[in-house]
Design an enzyme around this catalytic site. Sequence first.
Site, PDB file in Angstrom:
ATOM      1  N   GLY A  36       0.933  -1.215  -0.015  1.00 52.92           N
ATOM      2  CA  GLY A  36       0.078  -0.050   0.258  1.00 52.92           C
ATOM      3  C   GLY A  36       0.687   1.240  -0.108  1.00 52.92           C
ATOM      4  O   GLY A  36       2.254   1.375  -0.122  1.00 52.92           O
ATOM      5  N   TYR A 142      -4.246 -18.244  -4.668  1.00 54.52           N
ATOM      6  CA  TYR A 142      -4.812 -17.203  -4.400  1.00 54.52           C
ATOM      7  C   TYR A 142      -6.147 -17.452  -4.077  1.00 54.52           C
ATOM      8  O   TYR A 142      -6.866 -17.146  -2.869  1.00 54.52           O
ATOM      9  CB  TYR A 142      -4.778 -15.981  -5.228  1.00 54.52           C
ATOM     10  CG  TYR A 142      -5.713 -14.898  -5.166  1.00 54.52           C
ATOM     11  CD1 TYR A 142      -5.332 -14.118  -4.089  1.00 54.52           C
ATOM     12  CD2 TYR A 142      -6.795 -14.848  -6.177  1.00 54.52           C
ATOM     13  CE1 TYR A 142      -6.514 -12.919  -4.092  1.00 54.52           C
ATOM     14  CE2 TYR A 142      -7.476 -13.714  -5.981  1.00 54.52           C
ATOM     15  CZ  TYR A 142      -7.401 -12.794  -4.811  1.00 54.52           C
ATOM     16  OH  TYR A 142      -8.231 -11.631  -4.594  1.00 54.52           O
ATOM     17  N   ILE A 208      -2.475  -9.101 -25.821  1.00 55.36           N
ATOM     18  CA  ILE A 208      -3.584  -9.534 -25.603  1.00 55.36           C
ATOM     19  C   ILE A 208      -3.300 -11.042 -25.294  1.00 55.36           C
ATOM     20  O   ILE A 208      -2.929 -11.810 -26.093  1.00 55.36           O
ATOM     21  CB  ILE A 208      -4.603  -9.370 -26.820  1.00 55.36           C
ATOM     22  CG1 ILE A 208      -4.707  -7.957 -27.064  1.00 55.36           C
ATOM     23  CG2 ILE A 208      -5.886  -9.968 -26.312  1.00 55.36           C
ATOM     24  CD1 ILE A 208      -5.723  -7.575 -28.194  1.00 55.36           C
TER      25      ILE A 208
HETATM   26  N1  UFG Z   1      -5.340  -9.290 -20.070  1.00 54.14           N
HETATM   27  C1  UFG Z   1      -4.591  -8.993 -21.323  1.00 54.14           C
HETATM   28  N2  UFG Z   1      -3.248  -8.619 -21.054  1.00 54.14           N
HETATM   29  C2  UFG Z   1      -2.854  -7.873 -20.132  1.00 54.14           C
HETATM   30  C3  UFG Z   1      -3.566  -7.904 -18.918  1.00 54.14           C
HETATM   31  C4  UFG Z   1      -4.551  -8.661 -18.868  1.00 54.14           C
HETATM   32  O1  UFG Z   1      -4.919  -9.530 -22.195  1.00 54.14           O
HETATM   33  O2  UFG Z   1      -1.787  -7.195 -20.243  1.00 54.14           O
HETATM   34  C5  UFG Z   1      -6.564  -9.965 -19.867  1.00 54.14           C
HETATM   35  C6  UFG Z   1      -6.537 -11.157 -19.097  1.00 54.14           C
HETATM   36  O3  UFG Z   1      -6.191 -12.292 -19.978  1.00 54.14           O
HETATM   37  C7  UFG Z   1      -7.954 -11.162 -18.616  1.00 54.14           C
HETATM   38  C8  UFG Z   1      -8.401  -9.749 -18.662  1.00 54.14           C
HETATM   39  O4  UFG Z   1      -7.691  -9.174 -19.201  1.00 54.14           O
HETATM   40  O5  UFG Z   1      -8.653 -11.824 -19.619  1.00 54.14           O
HETATM   41  C9  UFG Z   1      -8.334  -9.148 -17.208  1.00 54.14           C
HETATM   42  O6  UFG Z   1      -7.306  -9.481 -16.520  1.00 54.14           O
HETATM   43  P1  UFG Z   1      -6.800  -8.703 -15.181  1.00 54.14           P
HETATM   44  O7  UFG Z   1      -5.567  -9.194 -14.898  1.00 54.14           O
HETATM   45  O8  UFG Z   1      -7.192  -7.118 -15.249  1.00 54.14           O
HETATM   46  O9  UFG Z   1      -7.987  -9.361 -14.054  1.00 54.14           O
HETATM   47  P2  UFG Z   1      -8.065 -11.165 -13.878  1.00 54.14           P
HETATM   48  O10 UFG Z   1      -9.440 -11.082 -14.507  1.00 54.14           O
HETATM   49  O11 UFG Z   1      -7.113 -11.850 -14.412  1.00 54.14           O
HETATM   50  O12 UFG Z   1      -7.986 -11.115 -12.282  1.00 54.14           O
HETATM   51  C10 UFG Z   1      -9.170 -10.359 -11.364  1.00 54.14           C
HETATM   52  C11 UFG Z   1      -8.468  -9.865 -10.046  1.00 54.14           C
HETATM   53  C12 UFG Z   1      -7.905 -11.286  -9.446  1.00 54.14           C
HETATM   54  C13 UFG Z   1      -9.010 -12.016  -9.236  1.00 54.14           C
HETATM   55  C14 UFG Z   1      -9.663 -12.355 -10.509  1.00 54.14           C
HETATM   56  C15 UFG Z   1     -10.976 -13.061 -10.126  1.00 54.14           C
HETATM   57  O13 UFG Z   1      -7.308  -9.127 -10.394  1.00 54.14           O
HETATM   58  O14 UFG Z   1      -7.527 -10.578  -8.147  1.00 54.14           O
HETATM   59  O15 UFG Z   1     -10.194 -11.022 -11.197  1.00 54.14           O
HETATM   60  O16 UFG Z   1     -11.798 -13.201 -11.364  1.00 54.14           O
HETATM   61  F1  UFG Z   1      -8.702 -13.188  -8.732  1.00 54.14           F
END
Ligand code: UFG
Length: 327
Positions: A36, A142, A208
């Site tokens: 934080g 997690y 992506i």
């Molecule tokens: N993504 C990309 N490129 C990137 C980053 C993300 O294509 O550089 C995609 C990922 O594959 C995913 C989407 O964008 O499909 C969202 O990704 P995030 O990392 O923003 O979020 P997540 O859905 O992976 O994870 C979030 C929270 C986690 C939690 C999860 C629960 O960050 O803490 O949702 O569903 F566990």
Amino acid sequence: MRVLVTGGAGYVGSHMVETLLAASHDVVVLDDLSTGHRDAVSPKARFVEGDVGATADVAALLRDERIDAICHFAAKIRVEESVSAPRLYWQGNLVRSLALLEAVLASPTPPAFVFSSTAAVYGTPDEVPIDEDHPKRPESPYGESKLAVERALESYGRAYGLRWSALRYFNAAGANAEAGLGERHEPETHLIPIVLDVAAGTRPSLSIYGTSWPTPDGTCVRDYVHVSDLCEAHLAALRHLVTGGASAAFNLGTGRGRSVREVIDAVKRVTGRDVPVLEAPPRAGDPAELVAKVERAEKVLGWRARRTELDTVVRDAWAWKVRAKQG
Ligand code: UFG
């Protein structure tokens, strides 16, 4: 109410501190500043730097500050890191939460307890939207660690009368730029802040993760919920518990899914900038589609996300980034 916010220097926690203060509650923040930011905590809150797992210290804090309720945000949050360094998650999320709950149960009048849980407790869903009774099959330490805390809350509620809510966030996003708050993870792994960095020119391109998922445009679909809506849901959960409402778990989402390409398009619209992309292989552990069924929170807590347009979420996140850059 006098509310203890653990992790109040983090992303969602710091927004919650503002929301509580704006609703005229007294706030004490407990944060070890491992991830934080001290400057994200409003000067109107009392700040205590410390470990949520230090049971005796927390018990003294609960007593001395006459705490009525706790919002427990403090946690490790990176799915991939939890696979490579699971000890951080079992210790940081499960063991520390159990130690915090020891302090709660040692109170003569245990504070109501609102826990930050996650859609990751479900794993890859059998169907979307996902309701709260969907089978729980977390696919990472997690998600496992968050589910284990939920299970402890259920049994402590039954056995000891603990009042609790577990709020399962889908994809927290957006910012409260007026309050000087936004998303600042180090390193950043979340989609919207990364796409905004690309639009701002501080990253060359967005990778992506997968373009042939079984979704309408081939990219992953998520339910992006505005951080200010999440905070309003926490307030509703606190009110529910202190007025005698039943303990339960709730999904917090908008009920609408957006693909990675839709997020990129929203960022282009909002910023007027280009977003160069690279098509990369899927990221390990990513389910194709995660969308919340949101009826339970609406029925029981009277809460529904209000900032449901993707452009609103992106515009607020961008406003914070622009403001932070200007210093
Ligand atoms: N993504 C990309 N490129 C990137 C980053 C993300 O294509 O550089 C995609 C990922 O594959 C995913 C989407 O964008 O499909 C969202 O990704 P995030 O990392 O923003 O979020 P997540 O859905 O992976 O994870 C979030 C929270 C986690 C939690 C999860 C629960 O960050 O803490 O949702 O569903 F566990």
